[in-house]
Design a protein around this motif. Structure first.
Motif, PDB file in Angstrom:
ATOM      1  N   GLU A 199       0.850  -1.190   0.000  1.00 28.47           N
ATOM      2  CA  GLU A 199       0.000   0.000   0.000  1.00 28.47           C
ATOM      3  C   GLU A 199       0.875   1.225   0.000  1.00 28.47           C
ATOM      4  OE1 GLU A 199      -3.948  -1.267   2.605  1.00 28.47           O
ATOM      5  OE2 GLU A 199      -2.462   0.036   3.512  1.00 28.47           O
ATOM      6  N   LYS A 200       0.391   2.282  -0.612  1.00 29.05           N
ATOM      7  CA  LYS A 200       1.081   3.555  -0.518  1.00 29.05           C
ATOM      8  C   LYS A 200       1.113   3.944   0.954  1.00 29.05           C
ATOM      9  CE  LYS A 200       1.252   8.015  -2.764  1.00 29.05           C
ATOM     10  NZ  LYS A 200       2.609   7.706  -3.264  1.00 29.05           N
ATOM     11  N   TYR A 201       2.248   4.455   1.404  1.00 32.36           N
ATOM     12  CA  TYR A 201       2.344   4.930   2.787  1.00 32.36           C
ATOM     13  C   TYR A 201       1.781   6.342   2.818  1.00 32.36           C
ATOM     14  CZ  TYR A 201       4.385   6.509   7.205  1.00 32.36           C
ATOM     15  OH  TYR A 201       4.562   7.012   8.455  1.00 32.36           O
ATOM     16  N   LEU A 202       0.619   6.496   3.430  1.00 36.54           N
ATOM     17  CA  LEU A 202      -0.013   7.810   3.497  1.00 36.54           C
ATOM     18  C   LEU A 202       0.491   8.530   4.746  1.00 36.54           C
ATOM     19  CD1 LEU A 202      -3.726   6.932   2.601  1.00 36.54           C
ATOM     20  CD2 LEU A 202      -1.855   7.543   1.076  1.00 36.54           C
ATOM     21  N   HIS A 203       0.895   9.778   4.587  1.00 32.88           N
ATOM     22  CA  HIS A 203       1.328  10.553   5.754  1.00 32.88           C
ATOM     23  C   HIS A 203       1.372  12.033   5.403  1.00 32.88           C
ATOM     24  CE1 HIS A 203       5.563  11.510   4.559  1.00 32.88           C
ATOM     25  NE2 HIS A 203       5.187  10.678   3.629  1.00 32.88           N
ATOM     26  N   PRO A 204       1.118  12.920   6.317  1.00 27.05           N
ATOM     27  CA  PRO A 204       0.656  12.614   7.671  1.00 27.05           C
ATOM     28  C   PRO A 204      -0.850  12.310   7.662  1.00 27.05           C
ATOM     29  CG  PRO A 204       0.905  14.984   7.381  1.00 27.05           C
ATOM     30  CD  PRO A 204       1.274  14.370   6.075  1.00 27.05           C
ATOM     31  N   VAL A 205      -1.234  11.306   8.427  1.00 29.56           N
ATOM     32  CA  VAL A 205      -2.643  10.897   8.495  1.00 29.56           C
ATOM     33  C   VAL A 205      -3.046  10.580   9.930  1.00 29.56           C
ATOM     34  CG1 VAL A 205      -2.934   9.923   6.171  1.00 29.56           C
ATOM     35  CG2 VAL A 205      -1.919   8.527   7.981  1.00 29.56           C
ATOM     36  N   LYS A 206      -4.344  10.610  10.131  1.00 27.68           N
ATOM     37  CA  LYS A 206      -4.895  10.131  11.388  1.00 27.68           C
ATOM     38  C   LYS A 206      -5.434   8.718  11.185  1.00 27.68           C
ATOM     39  CE  LYS A 206      -6.464  14.117  14.088  1.00 27.68           C
ATOM     40  NZ  LYS A 206      -5.950  13.663  15.385  1.00 27.68           N
ATOM     41  N   HIS A 207      -5.394   7.927  12.241  1.00 26.52           N
ATOM     42  CA  HIS A 207      -6.103   6.645  12.250  1.00 26.52           C
ATOM     43  C   HIS A 207      -7.453   6.939  12.891  1.00 26.52           C
ATOM     44  CE1 HIS A 207      -6.474   2.169  13.406  1.00 26.52           C
ATOM     45  NE2 HIS A 207      -7.501   2.771  13.959  1.00 26.52           N
ATOM     46  N   ILE A 208      -8.486   6.916  12.051  1.00 26.70           N
ATOM     47  CA  ILE A 208      -9.845   7.122  12.560  1.00 26.70           C
ATOM     48  C   ILE A 208     -10.615   5.845  12.286  1.00 26.70           C
ATOM     49  CG2 ILE A 208     -11.997   8.445  12.331  1.00 26.70           C
ATOM     50  CD1 ILE A 208      -9.973  10.366  13.237  1.00 26.70           C
ATOM     51  N   GLU A 209     -11.255   5.311  13.304  1.00 27.26           N
ATOM     52  CA  GLU A 209     -12.030   4.087  13.096  1.00 27.26           C
ATOM     53  C   GLU A 209     -13.470   4.307  13.498  1.00 27.26           C
ATOM     54  OE1 GLU A 209      -9.690   1.433  15.575  1.00 27.26           O
ATOM     55  OE2 GLU A 209     -11.023   1.811  17.274  1.00 27.26           O
ATOM     56  N   MET A 210     -14.355   3.529  12.858  1.00 26.72           N
ATOM     57  CA  MET A 210     -15.788   3.693  13.099  1.00 26.72           C
ATOM     58  C   MET A 210     -16.343   2.392  13.681  1.00 26.72           C
ATOM     59  SD  MET A 210     -16.028   6.786  11.777  1.00 26.72           S
ATOM     60  CE  MET A 210     -17.750   7.188  11.663  1.00 26.72           C
ATOM     61  N   GLN A 211     -17.170   2.524  14.707  1.00 28.22           N
ATOM     62  CA  GLN A 211     -17.756   1.359  15.382  1.00 28.22           C
ATOM     63  C   GLN A 211     -19.075   0.966  14.725  1.00 28.22           C
ATOM     64  OE1 GLN A 211     -16.592  -0.458  18.245  1.00 28.22           O
ATOM     65  NE2 GLN A 211     -18.203  -1.805  17.494  1.00 28.22           N
ATOM     66  N   LEU A 212     -19.185  -0.300  14.390  1.00 25.91           N
ATOM     67  CA  LEU A 212     -20.407  -0.843  13.783  1.00 25.91           C
ATOM     68  C   LEU A 212     -21.108  -1.773  14.770  1.00 25.91           C
ATOM     69  CD1 LEU A 212     -19.692  -2.441  10.293  1.00 25.91           C
ATOM     70  CD2 LEU A 212     -21.487  -0.819  10.823  1.00 25.91           C
ATOM     71  N   LEU A 213     -22.420  -1.837  14.646  1.00 26.99           N
ATOM     72  CA  LEU A 213     -23.182  -2.826  15.401  1.00 26.99           C
ATOM     73  C   LEU A 213     -24.332  -3.278  14.500  1.00 26.99           C
ATOM     74  CD1 LEU A 213     -23.444  -4.171  18.224  1.00 26.99           C
ATOM     75  CD2 LEU A 213     -24.849  -2.235  18.922  1.00 26.99           C
ATOM     76  N   ALA A 214     -24.495  -4.594  14.361  1.00 23.66           N
ATOM     77  CA  ALA A 214     -25.533  -5.099  13.464  1.00 23.66           C
ATOM     78  C   ALA A 214     -26.227  -6.295  14.081  1.00 23.66           C
ATOM     79  CB  ALA A 214     -24.907  -5.500  12.127  1.00 23.66           C
ATOM     80  N   ASP A 215     -27.531  -6.414  13.833  1.00 22.38           N
ATOM     81  CA  ASP A 215     -28.246  -7.579  14.348  1.00 22.38           C
ATOM     82  C   ASP A 215     -28.507  -8.585  13.217  1.00 22.38           C
ATOM     83  OD1 ASP A 215     -30.418  -6.666  12.895  1.00 22.38           O
ATOM     84  OD2 ASP A 215     -31.467  -5.821  14.641  1.00 22.38           O
ATOM     85  N   HIS A 216     -29.273  -9.627  13.496  1.00 20.28           N
ATOM     86  CA  HIS A 216     -29.521 -10.671  12.498  1.00 20.28           C
ATOM     87  C   HIS A 216     -30.715 -10.345  11.609  1.00 20.28           C
ATOM     88  CE1 HIS A 216     -26.999 -14.125  14.346  1.00 20.28           C
ATOM     89  NE2 HIS A 216     -26.550 -12.954  14.767  1.00 20.28           N
ATOM     90  N   PHE A 217     -31.234  -9.121  11.711  1.00 19.26           N
ATOM     91  CA  PHE A 217     -32.410  -8.743  10.918  1.00 19.26           C
ATOM     92  C   PHE A 217     -32.058  -7.679   9.889  1.00 19.26           C
ATOM     93  CE2 PHE A 217     -33.600 -10.266  15.066  1.00 19.26           C
ATOM     94  CZ  PHE A 217     -34.565 -11.237  14.768  1.00 19.26           C
ATOM     95  N   GLY A 218     -30.756  -7.491   9.658  1.00 18.05           N
ATOM     96  CA  GLY A 218     -30.344  -6.517   8.647  1.00 18.05           C
ATOM     97  C   GLY A 218     -30.247  -5.092   9.158  1.00 18.05           C
TER      98      GLY A 218
END
Ligand code: ADP
Ligand code: ADP
Ligand code: MG
Length: 444
Positions: A199-218
């Protein structure tokens, strides 16, 4: 709801899961290695069973011993925590075959996302922006061809890598030959899989992550972001939510992309999509972690949603009882990982007996840990011995609260990084929220 759950993990996360179960009226079974007889999770669970020797491969990675314990105790489900078997598709499959619910997504989703190269392509197909790079490279000459197209600096990354390991930065074609050889042999030794991609080394960057939550009904919801850019050797040290420099518009775009990705992956349970975020507000998919994340508490604090309880509820077949528009973000939360290591001696791990322990307290202070006074930290596992989490109305107040709490934390008998963490909180880049993934190394 399940009547009984086996927790296939140790340390603070096992304790965290046992507490959630107790509040929900679910019985718990702890498993432990010979080195963990005196561990807190063993004492807190309703039942506990020794499953093997101190080395992880003999106990916490020992699938047949864990499955036998689950069947023998008539457990209905297994919670894998994080690390160990949490992202092991074969284990998830074996659970299903033995009539046990694996608290996480199904085996196909785990293997799809666990293959970081395949995950990249899947996300690209779902129109999630990905980091410029290439698919798996076959050999050095293939790597050279691809490197030509990607440009330098770039990263060689292990397809099966994790925990910040299996990543190699190179600056020029001259370094490629040697780096490719070491990267593949190290990946083969560490992950049992020598396959790499670039992968291209991206910089300067932030590590931002997103939290997911899903059930069995879509139903799929996104519980906002965490800024995890405070890293050393690609490993997170401090996490916070929200990311203050992010505009409301970008946040919404990231939430939408994450929900779409979750739908495309037919995701179930709690999961995290990690992105790199550049100064122009562009974001790029980096990887998906198909499990509970170490830093999940910061999201719990700002949303008041208990992620562990919801993991258990959706695994037992319950529907999410809220939608995306019901989710509100309140205040600011920060987590500092407390590691038993010496930050002033090259972060050398430290083991031994906790002679004295004082845990900080007060309004909106949380310490997730499995240590207690008199406990001896065994040398076999992760150096992370606790997570200090604070919540406040504003970021400034959260930083002040965290500094005060770090100052109050006393752990005698082993070296730890609390005062180093307090120093980071005063670094200019941290204070003004502009810090990127490379600032800590520079700071050091
Ligand atoms: P997070 O993104 O939540 O910080 P990490 O990716 O750092 O999670 O990993 C969480 C835990 O799992 C850590 O204890 C880490 O050491 C362990 N871990 C993750 N992936 C692997 C792997 N492939 N091999 C060994 N340990 C791993
Ligand atoms: P792991 O599975 O070990 O967590 P990741 O792919 O999430 O591996 O990468 C770990 C860290 O390495 C990221 O949080 C980020 O700081 C850095 N990183 C990974 N890929 C890139 C990239 N293409 N450019 C810049 N930094 C990267
Ligand atoms: Mg990662």
């Amino acid at each position: 709801m399940f009547l009984k759950i086996l927790i296939a993990n140790r340390g603070e996360i096992a304790v965290r899961i046992i507490r959630a179960c107790r509040e929900m009226g679910v019985s718990t079974v702890a498993v432990f290695s010979e080195a963990d007889r005196e561990s807190l999770h063993v004492n807190l669970a309703d039942e506990s069973y020794c499953i093997g020797g101190p080395l992880s491969k003999d106990s916490y990675l020992n699938m047949s011993a864990i499955l036998s314990a689950a069947v023998a105790t008539k457990s209905e489900a297994i919670h894998p925590g994080y690390g160990f078997l949490a992202e092991n598709a074969a284990f998830a499959k074996l659970c299903a075959e033995n009539g046990l619910a694996f608290i996480g997504p199904d085996a196909e989703t785990i293997s799809l996302m666990g293959d970081k190269d395949m995950a990249r392509r899947t996300m690209g197909d779902a129109d999630v922006p990905i980091i410029p790079g290439c698919d798996l490279v076959k050999d050095v000459s293939h790597a050279k061809n691809e490197a030509e197209k990607i440009g330098f600096p770039l990263l060689i990354k292990a397809r099966s890598g994790g925990g910040g390991r299996g990543i190699r930065l190179i600056h020029s074609m001259a370094e490629l030959d040697q780096a490719y050889q070491t990267a593949t042999s190290e990946a083969a030794a560490a992950f049992g899989d020598g396959a790499v991609y670039m992968e291209k080394y991206l910089h300067p960057v932030k590590h931002i992550e997103m939290q997911l939550l899903a059930d069995h009904f879509g139903n799929v919801v996104c519980l906002g972001e965490r800024d995890c850019s405070t890293q050393r050797k690609n490993q997170k040290l401090i996490e916070e939510s929200p990311a203050e420099i992010m505009s409301a518009d970008t946040r919404q775009r990231m939430i939408d992309a994450t929900v779409n990705a979750g739908i495309a992956a037919k995701y179930r349970g709690a999961g995290t999509i990690e992105y790199l975020y550049d100064q122009a507000g562009n974001f790029y998919f980096m990887e998906m972690n198909t499990r509970l994340q170490v830093e999940h508490p910061v999201t719990e604090m700002v949303t008041l949603i208990d992620l562990v309880k919801w993991q258990i509820r959706v695994a037992s077949g319950m529907k999410l009882d809220f939608t995306q528009k019901d989710i509100e973000f309140k205040g600011h939360a920060i987590e500092c990982r407390i590691n038993a290591e010496n930050p002033y001696q090259n972060f050398q791990p430290s083991w031994g007996k906790i002679e004295m322990l004082h845990i900080p307290n007060g309004p909106w202070i949380r310490f997730d840990t499995a240590i207690y006074q008199g406990y001896t930290i065994p040398p076999f596992y992760d150096p992370m011995i606790g997570k200090l989490i604070v919540h406040a109305k504003t970021r400034d107040e959260a930083i002040r609260k965290m500094k005060a709490a770090l100052c109050e934390l006393i752990i005698e008998g082993v070296m730890h990084n609390a005062s180093f963490q307090a120093d980071i909180l005063s670094a200019e880049e941290f204070v003004n929220s502009t810090y990127t993934t490379d600032y800590l190394e520079a700071y050091l």
